[in-house]
Design a protein around this motif. Structure first.
Motif, PDB file in Angstrom:
ATOM      1  N   ASP A 406      -9.367  30.873 -50.789  1.00 53.21           N
ATOM      2  CA  ASP A 406      -9.696  32.117 -51.493  1.00 53.21           C
ATOM      3  C   ASP A 406      -9.830  33.289 -50.515  1.00 53.21           C
ATOM      4  OD1 ASP A 406      -9.617  30.944 -53.948  1.00 53.21           O
ATOM      5  OD2 ASP A 406     -11.784  30.654 -54.131  1.00 53.21           O
ATOM      6  N   ASN A 409      -6.399  34.244 -49.380  1.00 50.41           N
ATOM      7  CA  ASN A 409      -5.634  34.933 -50.423  1.00 50.41           C
ATOM      8  C   ASN A 409      -5.915  36.432 -50.408  1.00 50.41           C
ATOM      9  OD1 ASN A 409      -4.324  32.671 -51.403  1.00 50.41           O
ATOM     10  ND2 ASN A 409      -5.866  32.247 -52.975  1.00 50.41           N
ATOM     11  N   THR A 540     -23.061  32.087 -60.498  1.00 47.98           N
ATOM     12  CA  THR A 540     -21.604  32.205 -60.648  1.00 47.98           C
ATOM     13  C   THR A 540     -21.091  30.854 -61.140  1.00 47.98           C
ATOM     14  OG1 THR A 540     -21.347  31.731 -58.269  1.00 47.98           O
ATOM     15  CG2 THR A 540     -21.374  34.038 -58.945  1.00 47.98           C
ATOM     16  N   ALA A 543     -17.262  26.485 -56.638  1.00 44.29           N
ATOM     17  CA  ALA A 543     -15.940  26.904 -56.171  1.00 44.29           C
ATOM     18  C   ALA A 543     -14.835  25.957 -56.614  1.00 44.29           C
ATOM     19  CB  ALA A 543     -15.946  27.019 -54.647  1.00 44.29           C
ATOM     20  N   ARG A 546     -12.037  26.496 -59.409  1.00 47.83           N
ATOM     21  CA  ARG A 546     -10.775  27.222 -59.214  1.00 47.83           C
ATOM     22  C   ARG A 546      -9.577  26.295 -59.222  1.00 47.83           C
ATOM     23  NH1 ARG A 546      -8.203  26.754 -54.566  1.00 47.83           N
ATOM     24  NH2 ARG A 546      -7.365  28.864 -54.444  1.00 47.83           N
ATOM     25  N   GLU A 727     -13.339  31.720 -63.885  1.00 48.27           N
ATOM     26  CA  GLU A 727     -13.393  33.168 -63.686  1.00 48.27           C
ATOM     27  C   GLU A 727     -14.668  33.555 -62.928  1.00 48.27           C
ATOM     28  OE1 GLU A 727     -13.333  37.285 -66.352  1.00 48.27           O
ATOM     29  OE2 GLU A 727     -12.794  35.365 -67.264  1.00 48.27           O
ATOM     30  N   SER A 729     -16.250  31.711 -60.820  1.00 50.51           N
ATOM     31  CA  SER A 729     -16.168  31.238 -59.431  1.00 50.51           C
ATOM     32  C   SER A 729     -15.444  32.240 -58.541  1.00 50.51           C
ATOM     33  CB  SER A 729     -15.471  29.878 -59.367  1.00 50.51           C
ATOM     34  OG  SER A 729     -14.081  29.999 -59.604  1.00 50.51           O
ATOM     35  N   GLU A 730     -14.587  33.071 -59.130  1.00 54.67           N
ATOM     36  CA  GLU A 730     -13.880  34.078 -58.342  1.00 54.67           C
ATOM     37  C   GLU A 730     -14.844  35.115 -57.768  1.00 54.67           C
ATOM     38  OE1 GLU A 730     -10.920  35.728 -60.869  1.00 54.67           O
ATOM     39  OE2 GLU A 730      -9.794  33.855 -61.080  1.00 54.67           O
ATOM     40  N   LYS A 731     -15.999  35.261 -58.418  1.00 54.75           N
ATOM     41  CA  LYS A 731     -16.982  36.238 -57.951  1.00 54.75           C
ATOM     42  C   LYS A 731     -17.496  35.870 -56.571  1.00 54.75           C
ATOM     43  CE  LYS A 731     -19.675  39.816 -58.697  1.00 54.75           C
ATOM     44  NZ  LYS A 731     -19.118  41.178 -58.751  1.00 54.75           N
ATOM     45  N   GLU A 734     -15.277  37.280 -53.859  1.00 59.39           N
ATOM     46  CA  GLU A 734     -15.355  38.742 -53.870  1.00 59.39           C
ATOM     47  C   GLU A 734     -16.596  39.212 -53.120  1.00 59.39           C
ATOM     48  OE1 GLU A 734     -15.296  40.021 -57.897  1.00 59.39           O
ATOM     49  OE2 GLU A 734     -13.327  39.144 -58.332  1.00 59.39           O
TER      50      GLU A 734
END
Length: 745
Positions: A406, A409, A540, A543, A546, A727, A729-731, A734
């Protein structure tokens, strides 16, 4: 300038009472705060504290107003505490004493340190030795810059020019000053000469001269009044002198107000202003005619021909002839004789100059340019990842892979290091720099070069496994804080914490953490029970959510090897655990035999950590009456997702076996050996779980029948839940990358 959002700046100055430097700091803090910087102030305090607070700027008290040894020691300790507790990364000092102390602390703690030179400093050797202008300095006038270069041996490229920025919104000539007129007993026909200055012995020259020439002014215009505003160590002498003159004239010709917070009102009602520096610029903002006169010299009536000379000394008259009665009398009497059109013209010229060249925004731009110039280069390691890695635990290795992928990416060139039990193996798999888990000196050295320590997933802050593991992770976090690396808990589970001393250890480390993301609501409840004060906490998702893509071809190869292709099966993921009942294996054997006899479904055991899981799994396989299967070969996440996706259901004791099953939309029966398992099942909206002490063949059969009987509905629920959790887990990444990518100081 938004690249500085999140920067924490500490302004250090002697006090926050009326004065040029104090007003400068007040206005600068407000603009920097509006631009996204987190601004703090430390000083001896004063009347401007309330205005700081009103703008969300926290003020800390320290006796920085003098050089008494006890005050210096107290101030040193206070500033150190403020820097450490608020994670300050840039310190900006505005006077010699604060700069001296901050310079000492910079060597001890390590932060970027800059100063603003508001005046000429003594060039005496003792003072030069005790003066520290930091990594770079702002000078509010050209002659101050020259002094820093010539007498303090600063490099010219490290000294930047700035101005005393004026907030034009504060100076509206149409404002209502009736309260001041009434308070001072003025009449509409009274002209006013206003002097604003600190009434200290080295700065009150203009006030004394004004009082001395008051009889001449009275003779010229009996209705004219002299108003002197400001406090200081010479105020009593100024007041006494004014009383003598007033008594002699038998009229209150000179009004001495002392310290005021509403200085702008006095400037607004002035017909003539006498003073220097920032107060003079503020009077110009009101379009008032200004006579430049102060403790450092005299220039007289400000007009276009004088601009360059005045600017060079920041309107202080520094280096020019001292204020005399005669010079001041001539300029004031001349102004009283000047036509209204001419005085308006002079005022408008001064006002336009302030508007175009002395705005608070320009002052803030100059300051931020300085901050850009001294910003430290990015550290050698963007992210150092700590967790239970290199132990062949499929779940933890999945978390490591998710974090690394991640981050890459977002930025393929990000510099990542990993702490691992098998560093060479981890390095080969993930193409990262690695450190051995128990090479503590190397880890401490790496933390000194690290922007962000990521505590990478799993249940690291707990003592259910052992106190030793908790002590280890807390040690790493504390060393990160000590070496000023940011810390983030990355979708962690928290607890259980069973011992009071371990709770204290955990809370102490977590209070130093920049961001805490949690994988479940149960962990949030644990932190609430611990009364954690750190507010940077949010739930959240793990991980591993994902990982959504399955490798059907790879899974078929693995299933072919164990001759399971085409057969119905359910998956089993167990781990050895100290509280397993003696009859656990027997009950599992009965359950597996039942599933084969009644449904023709064979068990497929998946070891998430073979060193821990193999023994319990093989013991069961040895005892069942029918054929069972064991996934011996190494498998990828995508392969195991496909394998679990082809199963009727999952019996999951390992947390990440449950997450994999949820990702594959395969129903789960959870075996709760740790609260994290029940917490995850609840987050997935599933109730088909049982505690270890309640496990029996009949209990497992009941739960399995339930998930098979409602399979279609459960599959749909899991698909919906995991889409949301993926979704969430993307936090995590970030937040992590936002910390890493901030401009560093």
């Amino acid at each position: 300038m938004n690249s500085f959002e999140g920067t924490k700046v500490l302004m250090a100055l002697m006090g926050m009472d009326i004065g040029g430097a104090e007003t400068y700091v007040l206005e600068l803090c407000k603009v920097l705060k509006n631009r996204g910087l987190d601004v703090y102030v430390v000083s001896n305090g004063g009347i401007y504290e309330n205005e700081l607070t009103a703008h969300g700027i926290k003020h800390f008290h320290a006796p920085l107003h003098n050089k008494k040894p006890a005050n210096l020691i107290t101030s040193y300790k206070t500033i150190e505490k403020v820097i450490r507790e608020n994670d300050i990364n840039l310190v900006h000092a505005h006077a010699r004493i604060p700069a001296f102390l901050c310079g000492l602390l910079q060597k001890k703690i390590g932060f970027v340190f800059v100063t603003t030179a508001h005046a000429h400093f003594s060039n005496a050797l003792a003072y030069r030795l005790l003066t520290n202008f930091g990594d770079a300095s702002l000078a509010v006038a050209e002659d101050i810059k020259e002094n820093l270069i010539q007498n303090y041996r600063m490099n010219s490229e490290d000294v930047f020019l700035t101005i005393n920025g004026i907030n034009m919104d504060t100076f509206d000539a149409n404002s209502d000053y009736s309260s001041i007129i009434s308070e001072l007993g003025l009449e509409s026909h009274n002209k006013t000469i206003v002097n604003v200055s600190r009434m200290d012995k080295d700065m009150s020259h203009a006030a004394h001269r004004l009082i001395e020439i008051a009889p001449s002014i009275h003779e010229k215009d009996p209705n004219c009044r002299i108003i002197i505003v400001g406090g200081g160590n010479d105020l009593d002498a100024v007041t006494a002198k004014a009383e003598v003159v007033n008594s002699a004239l038998n009229v209150k010709k000179v009004i001495v107000t002392g310290t005021r917070t509403d200085v702008s009102k006095f400037l607004g009602l002035a017909d003539i202003f006498v003073g220097v520096s920032r107060s003079a610029l503020e009077a110009m903002a009101f379009a008032k005619p200004v006579i430049l006169a102060g403790g450092q010299g005299y220039l007289g009536l400000f007009q276009p021909s004088m601009k360059d000379v005045a600017v060079k000394t920041n309107f202080t008259c520094r280096g020019h002839a001292e204020v005399t009665q005669e010079a001041l009398r001539q300029d004031i009497l001349a102004l009283l004789d000047t036509s209204e059109d001419k005085t308006i013209e002079l005022g408008k010229f001064a006002q336009e100059m302030v508007r175009s060249e002395y705005s608070v925004d320009k002052m803030a731009d100059d300051t931020i340019s300085l901050y850009h110039a001294v910003r430290k280069p990015r550290k050698a390691i963007d992210a150092l990842i700590s967790g239970y890695y290199g132990s062949n635990n499929h779940g933890d290795d999945a978390l490591l892979r998710a974090i690394i992928e991640d981050l890459r990416n977002i930025n393929p060139n990000i510099k990542i290091s990993v702490i691992s039990k098998r560093p060479k193996e981890t390095e080969g798999i993930y193409n990262v720099n690695t450190l051995y888990r128990f090479n503590l000196p190397a880890i401490i050295g790496a933390l000194k070069k690290t922007n962000l320590l990521i505590m990478g997933g799993g249940s690291l802050i707990q003592d259910l496994t052992s106190t030793r593991s908790l002590i280890y992770y807390v040690f790493v976090m504390n060393q990160a804080a000590k070496n000023r690396a940011k810390i983030m808990l990355y979708a962690n589970g928290i607890g259980p914490l069973t011992q009071d001393k371990n709770k204290h250890r955990a809370v102490d480390a977590l209070e130093k953490t920049e961001e805490i993301t949690l994988r479940d609501a149960g962990s949030l409840k644990t932190l609430e029970d611990l009364r954690l004060k750190n507010s940077n906490v949010q739930v959240t998702a793990d991980a591993a959510f994902r990982f959504r893509q399955a490798d059907d071809a790879g899974a078929k190869v693995l299933l072919d090897k164990i001759h399971l292709v085409g057969n119905r099966y359910f998956c089993v993921s167990l781990r050895g655990w100290r509280s397993l009942k003696d009859d656990f294996i027997t009950e599992m054997v009965v359950f597996c035999d039942h599933m084969m006899e009644k449904h023709g479904i064979a068990p497929l055991f998946i070891p998430m950590q073979p060193s821990n899981d193999a023994e319990i799994s093989t013991k069961i396989l040895e005892k069942i009456s029918y054929k069972g299967y064991y996934l011996e070969d190494d498998f990828t996440i995508e392969e195991v997702l496909a394998i679990i996706g082809g199963a009727e259901f999952m019996i999951g004791m390992r947390l990440h076996s449950i997450i994999y099953a949820a990702n594959a939309a395969t129903p789960v029966v959870g075996l709760v050996y740790d609260p994290k398992v029940s917490a995850m099942m609840e987050d997935l909206g599933q109730t088909t779980y049982t505690n270890l002490e309640d496990i029996s063949a009949m209990r497992l059969i009941t739960l399995s029948e339930k998930v098979m009987g409602n399979r279609a509905e459960i599959v749909e629920q899991l698909a919906e839940k995991t889409a949301v959790l993926a979704e969430k887990s993307e936090k995590n990444v970030e937040i992590a990358y936002n910390i890493i990518s901030r401009d560093l100081f």
